[in-house]
Design an enzyme around this catalytic site. Structure first.
Site, short mmCIF file in Angstrom:
data_model
loop_
_atom_site.label_atom_id
_atom_site.label_comp_id
_atom_site.label_asym_id
_atom_site.label_seq_id
_atom_site.Cartn_x
_atom_site.Cartn_y
_atom_site.Cartn_z
N GLU A 339 -7.20 -34.64 -52.30
CA GLU A 339 -8.31 -34.90 -51.39
C GLU A 339 -7.85 -35.74 -50.20
O GLU A 339 -7.28 -36.83 -50.39
CB GLU A 339 -9.43 -35.66 -52.10
CG GLU A 339 -10.27 -34.84 -53.05
CD GLU A 339 -11.45 -35.63 -53.60
OE1 GLU A 339 -12.33 -35.00 -54.18
OE2 GLU A 339 -11.48 -36.87 -53.46
N CYS A 340 -8.10 -35.28 -48.99
CA CYS A 340 -7.91 -36.03 -47.76
C CYS A 340 -6.51 -36.63 -47.66
O CYS A 340 -5.58 -35.96 -47.23
CB CYS A 340 -8.99 -37.10 -47.62
SG CYS A 340 -9.17 -37.71 -45.93
N GLY A 341 -6.31 -37.88 -48.05
CA GLY A 341 -4.97 -38.47 -48.01
C GLY A 341 -3.99 -37.66 -48.84
O GLY A 341 -2.82 -37.53 -48.47
N MET A 344 -2.94 -34.76 -46.78
CA MET A 344 -1.99 -35.20 -45.78
C MET A 344 -0.60 -35.34 -46.38
O MET A 344 0.41 -34.97 -45.77
CB MET A 344 -2.45 -36.54 -45.19
CG MET A 344 -3.79 -36.47 -44.45
SD MET A 344 -4.57 -38.10 -44.20
CE MET A 344 -3.39 -38.89 -43.11
N CYS A 443 -8.16 -30.47 -50.09
CA CYS A 443 -9.34 -30.53 -49.21
C CYS A 443 -9.35 -31.81 -48.38
O CYS A 443 -8.83 -32.84 -48.81
CB CYS A 443 -10.63 -30.54 -50.04
SG CYS A 443 -10.82 -29.25 -51.27
#
Length: 488
Positions: A339-341, A344, A443
């Protein structure tokens, strides 16, 4: 259950600092304090958890039914002496015109007395109509006390107390003078997370001491005790049964699974309720450190949550052996949710403030940090059916969640598969979210295991089925032979 809702006249009034101080000050008095945070948030709850010594849980009208909010509140408050709920924004602020998802609405639902925090800088007589207006706006809300914040000195405090006593019937239970040392450093998503502050405990202790000296804790506890008894039946009716999609499949349900979870300074955004749900579905959570661990632990799947990987991107890049193992394990079929981080981290590279660092390199795109938010707030998603662990026919068609990211994914391959279409929010490109690659789902959206989106059950079930397939094929673990693991 004794309870209070800490709200404010407007955002940035200091209610988070005061809530942290109240939790810590009461905990130091041997009170068992259960913190809650209204709305989607990771950072404030991390501080509240550290201050109280109990995991902070989120209460969210957008993601949860009223019955589920009641159930979560009742369940998590069990055994506590008092529950402190920190609101978000102002008391009456919210998404809808009718205020149905405001802090005031939460106070009504939980029948919680409200402590109104007022940033009193530059105020004297004007504080009275402010309080009177907040009382008159909704007579069903009980503003049981005010805490004056950011006071300019003893004279300022005396004037405000006199005005409030003369014109209103609301007691002043605290008056906190302005002091720079009470401030918590801010970061682009809000308050700096406590797991990154090396002096976090010292900071909390300092805030607690200041709050205890300037807030009447006995009055505060008395107000909390004045809350009416809650309907236990209403809370019980909201309790959700944690049923795995694999239920009823005999021995498959009994297969133990280990889920590696990134828990370090770079990745710390996890909802306690989601972690509890993973465990209740049979997952053993195995923490690993993306900054210091040279090797992955022996696990059957990975969960890499949000955080601030950009702040630690040099150390993340330097840990080449772990990045290589993660990439090889994914290519071998290891189930991963990011998720997110986490997204990345799985991308090719991460660029921030003119510096670019290599990441895991499994997602065909480059992450670029920006000065302004690129996606922030609630999102609505529609499943495409392409997820490695898709929704069942019984799940809600619309998935509600939230996002907070200052980054974008650029130079993205054009042939990617996505698990979700975005109907509200930003996601990857404003239209899609949930990149699917082999057994990876990555995501920008942050999911919560609530309502019609019990993602933890589906994820654990998928890991279990993957492990069963691997065992049936007599193929060694992906950690041992990362180049030979098929996707089930």
């Amino acid at each position: 259950m004794n309870r209070l809702l800490i709200s404010a006249a407007h955002k940035s009034s200091g209610k988070t600092t005061l809530s942290i101080g109240l939790c810590a000050a009461l905990a130091q008095r041997q009170q068992k304090v259960q913190p809650f945070k209204k709305g989607p948030d990771y950072i404030d709850p991390m501080w509240l958890s550290l201050a109280s010594g109990r995991p902070c849980h989120n209460l969210d009208f957008f993601l949860m039914r009223n019955e589920e909010i009641l159930a979560t509140f009742a369940d998590q408050s069990r055994g506590a002496d008092i529950a402190i709920i920190e609101g978000n924004k102002g008391l009456y602020d919210g998404l809808d015109l009718d205020g149905s998802n405001s802090n005031a609405a939460l106070a009504k639902l939980l029948a919680a007395p409200v402590i109104l925090v007022i940033d009193a800088r530059g105020m004297t007589r004007g504080v009275a109509p402010l309080i009177l207006g907040y009382q008159a706006f909704d007579r069903d809300i009980r503003i049981a006390g005010v805490i004056l914040n950011q006071l300019g000195g003893a004279r300022h405090e005396r004037k405000l107390r006199a005005v409030i006593e003369h014109y209103t019937d609301v007691p002043v239970i605290g008056a906190v003078h302005h002091e720079d040392r009470l401030a918590i450093v801010e970061r682009h998503l809000g308050l700096m997370p406590s797991n990154e502050a090396s002096e976090a405990l010292a900071k909390i202790e300092y805030i607690a001491t200041a709050v205890a000296a300037q807030v009447d804790l006995e009055k505060l506890m008395a107000i909390g005790a004045s809350a009416p008894a809650m309907s236990v039946r209403a809370a019980q009716e909201g309790t959700l049964t944690l049923t795995s999609p694999a239920s009823g499949r005999g021995d498959l349900d009994k297969i133990p699974v280990k889920v590696g979870i990134a828990r370090d300074a770079a990745f710390a955004f996890y909802y306690p309720g989601d972690l509890d749900a993973l465990r209740q579905h049979g997952a053993e959570l195995v923490p690993f450190d993306t900054l210091r661990d040279a090797h992955l632990p022996e696990v059957d799947g990975l969960f890499i949550g949000g955080g601030f990987p950009e702040v630690h991107m040099q150390a993340l890049e330097a840990n080449r052996s772990l990045r290589t193992e993660i990439r090889q394990a994914i290519e071998s079929g290891l189930p991963v949710y990011a998720e997110c981080g986490g997204l990345m981290y799985l991308s090719r590279s991460l660029r921030w403030q003119g510096v670019q660092r290599d990441m895991v390199g499994i997602i065909p795109g480059d992450t670029v940090m920006h000065d302004r938010p690129q996606g922030r707030g609630y999102v609505k998603l529609r499943a495409t059916g392409k997820s490695p662990w898709p929704h069942s026919a019984d799940d809600a068609v619309e998935i509600r969640a939230h996002e907070f990211h200052y980054s974008t994914l650029e130079n993205v391959a054009g042939d990617l598969q996505y698990a979700y279409d975005v109907t509200r929010g930003t996601g990857i490109d404003g239209r899609h979210d949930g990149i699917v690659y082999r057994n990876v789902l990555a995501c920008y959206t942050h999911m919560r295991d609530v309502g019609g989106n019990h993602w933890t059950a589906r994820f654990v079930d998928f890991i279990r089925r993957h492990r069963a397939t691997r065992s049936a094929s007599s193929i060694p673990s992906a950690m041992t032979h990362p180049d030979k693991e098929p996707r089930p």
